[in-house]
Design a protein around this motif. Structure first.
Motif, mmCIF file in Angstrom:
data_model
loop_
_atom_site.group_PDB
_atom_site.id
_atom_site.type_symbol
_atom_site.label_atom_id
_atom_site.label_comp_id
_atom_site.label_asym_id
_atom_site.label_seq_id
_atom_site.Cartn_x
_atom_site.Cartn_y
_atom_site.Cartn_z
ATOM 1 N N GLY A 42 13.786 14.998 6.814
ATOM 2 C CA GLY A 42 12.447 14.932 7.425
ATOM 3 C C GLY A 42 12.072 15.386 9.068
ATOM 4 N N LEU A 91 7.175 21.803 13.850
ATOM 5 C CA LEU A 91 5.934 21.325 13.450
ATOM 6 C C LEU A 91 5.003 20.856 14.535
ATOM 7 C CD1 LEU A 91 7.090 19.483 10.189
ATOM 8 C CD2 LEU A 91 5.485 21.521 10.174
ATOM 9 N N GLY A 106 0.142 21.001 11.506
ATOM 10 C CA GLY A 106 0.032 22.435 11.236
ATOM 11 C C GLY A 106 0.996 23.042 10.238
ATOM 12 N N GLU A 107 1.082 24.142 9.892
ATOM 13 C CA GLU A 107 1.801 24.630 8.655
ATOM 14 C C GLU A 107 3.177 24.938 9.257
ATOM 15 O OE1 GLU A 107 -1.461 26.817 5.381
ATOM 16 O OE2 GLU A 107 -0.630 27.803 7.395
ATOM 17 N N PHE B 34 3.278 5.398 5.769
ATOM 18 C CA PHE B 34 2.887 6.443 5.269
ATOM 19 C C PHE B 34 3.450 7.272 4.310
ATOM 20 C CE2 PHE B 34 -0.022 6.670 8.983
ATOM 21 C CZ PHE B 34 0.808 6.117 9.980
ATOM 22 N N TYR B 36 3.597 11.097 3.010
ATOM 23 C CA TYR B 36 3.333 12.607 3.311
ATOM 24 C C TYR B 36 3.874 13.378 2.101
ATOM 25 C CZ TYR B 36 2.031 11.608 8.034
ATOM 26 O OH TYR B 36 1.330 11.026 9.234
ATOM 27 N N GLN B 38 4.490 17.715 1.120
ATOM 28 C CA GLN B 38 4.767 18.947 1.739
ATOM 29 C C GLN B 38 4.996 19.979 0.532
ATOM 30 O OE1 GLN B 38 8.420 19.532 4.268
ATOM 31 N NE2 GLN B 38 7.009 20.893 5.486
ATOM 32 N N GLY B 41 6.302 25.941 1.707
ATOM 33 C CA GLY B 41 5.778 27.018 2.652
ATOM 34 C C GLY B 41 4.781 26.322 3.660
ATOM 35 N N GLU B 42 4.567 25.152 3.242
ATOM 36 C CA GLU B 42 3.445 24.776 4.107
ATOM 37 C C GLU B 42 3.761 23.331 5.008
ATOM 38 O OE1 GLU B 42 -0.258 25.450 0.718
ATOM 39 O OE2 GLU B 42 0.137 23.614 1.634
ATOM 40 N N GLY B 43 2.628 22.843 5.801
ATOM 41 C CA GLY B 43 3.139 21.763 6.586
ATOM 42 C C GLY B 43 2.801 20.572 6.004
ATOM 43 N N LEU B 44 3.126 19.459 6.592
ATOM 44 C CA LEU B 44 2.774 17.981 5.983
ATOM 45 C C LEU B 44 1.161 17.393 5.883
ATOM 46 C CD1 LEU B 44 5.818 17.705 6.946
ATOM 47 C CD2 LEU B 44 5.787 15.451 6.706
ATOM 48 N N LEU B 46 -1.044 14.170 5.017
ATOM 49 C CA LEU B 46 -1.209 12.753 4.816
ATOM 50 C C LEU B 46 -1.489 12.626 3.318
ATOM 51 C CD1 LEU B 46 -0.782 9.837 5.935
ATOM 52 C CD2 LEU B 46 -3.186 10.293 6.802
ATOM 53 N N PHE B 89 7.472 12.652 1.603
ATOM 54 C CA PHE B 89 8.065 11.928 2.808
ATOM 55 C C PHE B 89 7.365 10.438 2.962
ATOM 56 C CE2 PHE B 89 10.802 15.295 4.271
ATOM 57 C CZ PHE B 89 10.055 16.406 3.884
ATOM 58 N N PHE B 102 10.770 9.449 9.938
ATOM 59 C CA PHE B 102 10.307 10.104 8.415
ATOM 60 C C PHE B 102 11.680 9.742 7.504
ATOM 61 C CE2 PHE B 102 6.604 12.451 8.293
ATOM 62 C CZ PHE B 102 5.920 12.537 9.603
ATOM 63 N N GLY B 103 11.369 9.771 6.415
ATOM 64 C CA GLY B 103 12.773 9.706 5.472
ATOM 65 C C GLY B 103 13.087 11.226 5.156
ATOM 66 N N ASP B 104 14.100 11.339 4.598
ATOM 67 C CA ASP B 104 14.663 12.795 4.302
ATOM 68 C C ASP B 104 13.796 13.343 3.187
ATOM 69 O OD1 ASP B 104 18.054 12.026 4.987
ATOM 70 O OD2 ASP B 104 16.597 12.778 6.266
#
Lengths: 114, 112
Positions: A42, A91, A106-107, B34, B36, B38, B41-44, B46, B89, B102-104
């Motif tokens: 994470g 990130l 963001g990405e 929370f 999340y 993913q 190829g992208e960000g996280l 919510l 996550f 965050f968790g893994d």
């Protein structure tokens, strides 16, 4: 609202070189955060800004790392004398206090050190 | 210190199956919790959140209930779709949501 923008999206660099990543947060957000994420794990918190002030830095942020947010808008994360262990996704996220504790990521910028 | 433990993956399900991804936490103080998601190829992004005990967060058919007595925030969905394939996550924040732990992550693959 164009979201959090990061560039470059991908960077391959030789060990020992310096690299810089840029983050443009959502325009009205005054808090900005940097995280690092390695494969299979994470995100790990690195640092955060409120406006132009850097309020906290993780001990993960070694002396080779520096982050700035000179005008309280965009931010840069520089890594000097890169090492293979720096290979990760970096990130950026932003938030506005009072929006229910929600942050927007963001990405990410992928760094590969060879 | 604060920590999040997630169910190890990967998790592979058939479309329309029921999903549970376990998440437990330890925290000083009273955290917000929370989930999340993913995509490759992208960000996280919510997915959902809960800020106090017994709150239920929900979004896009996913749900999670903040259980203080068991320090858990398990993610559930009644009927998964192929498009739900992603890494999930679990995270907590005690003070500032931007300073989250965050968790893994748990990788979910849904097969048609």
């Amino acid at each position: 609202d164009t979201g959090v923008s990061q560039n470059p999206r991908h960077k391959i660099t030789k060990r020992g070189q310096n690299v810089t990543f840029r983050c443009d947060p959502i325009s009205e957000h005054n808090r900005l955060y940097w995280y690092r994420q390695t494969l299979g794990q994470g995100p790990e918190f690195l640092t955060y800004f409120q406006n132009e002030a850097q309020l906290e830095k993780s001990r993960l942020l070694s002396d080779r790392f520096s982050a700035e947010r000179p005008k309280g808008s965009f931010s840069t994360l520089e890594i000097q004398r890169t090492e293979q262990g720096d290979s990760a996704m970096y990130l950026c996220a932003s938030s506005q206090p009072g929006t229910g504790n929600t942050i927007y990521f963001g990405e990410g910028s992928w760094l590969t050190v060879v | 210190g604060n920590s999040v433990t997630q169910m190890e993956g990967p998790v592979t399900l058939s479309e329309e199956a029921f999903l549970t991804i376990n998440c437990t936490y330890t925290a000083t103080g009273y955290p917000s919790l929370f989930w999340y998601v993913q995509y490759p190829g992208e960000g996280l992004q919510l997915l959902l959140k809960a800020t106090k005990a017994d709150d239920k967060g929900s979004n896009k058919g996913f749900e999670a209930t903040y259980r203080k007595e068991t320090t858990s925030f398990h993610l559930e969905k009644g009927s998964v779709q192929v498009s739900d394939s992603a890494v999930y996550f679990c995270a907590l924040s005690v003070t500032n949501a931007g300073k989250s732990t965050f968790g893994d992550g748990t990788t979910l693959t849904v097969k048609p």
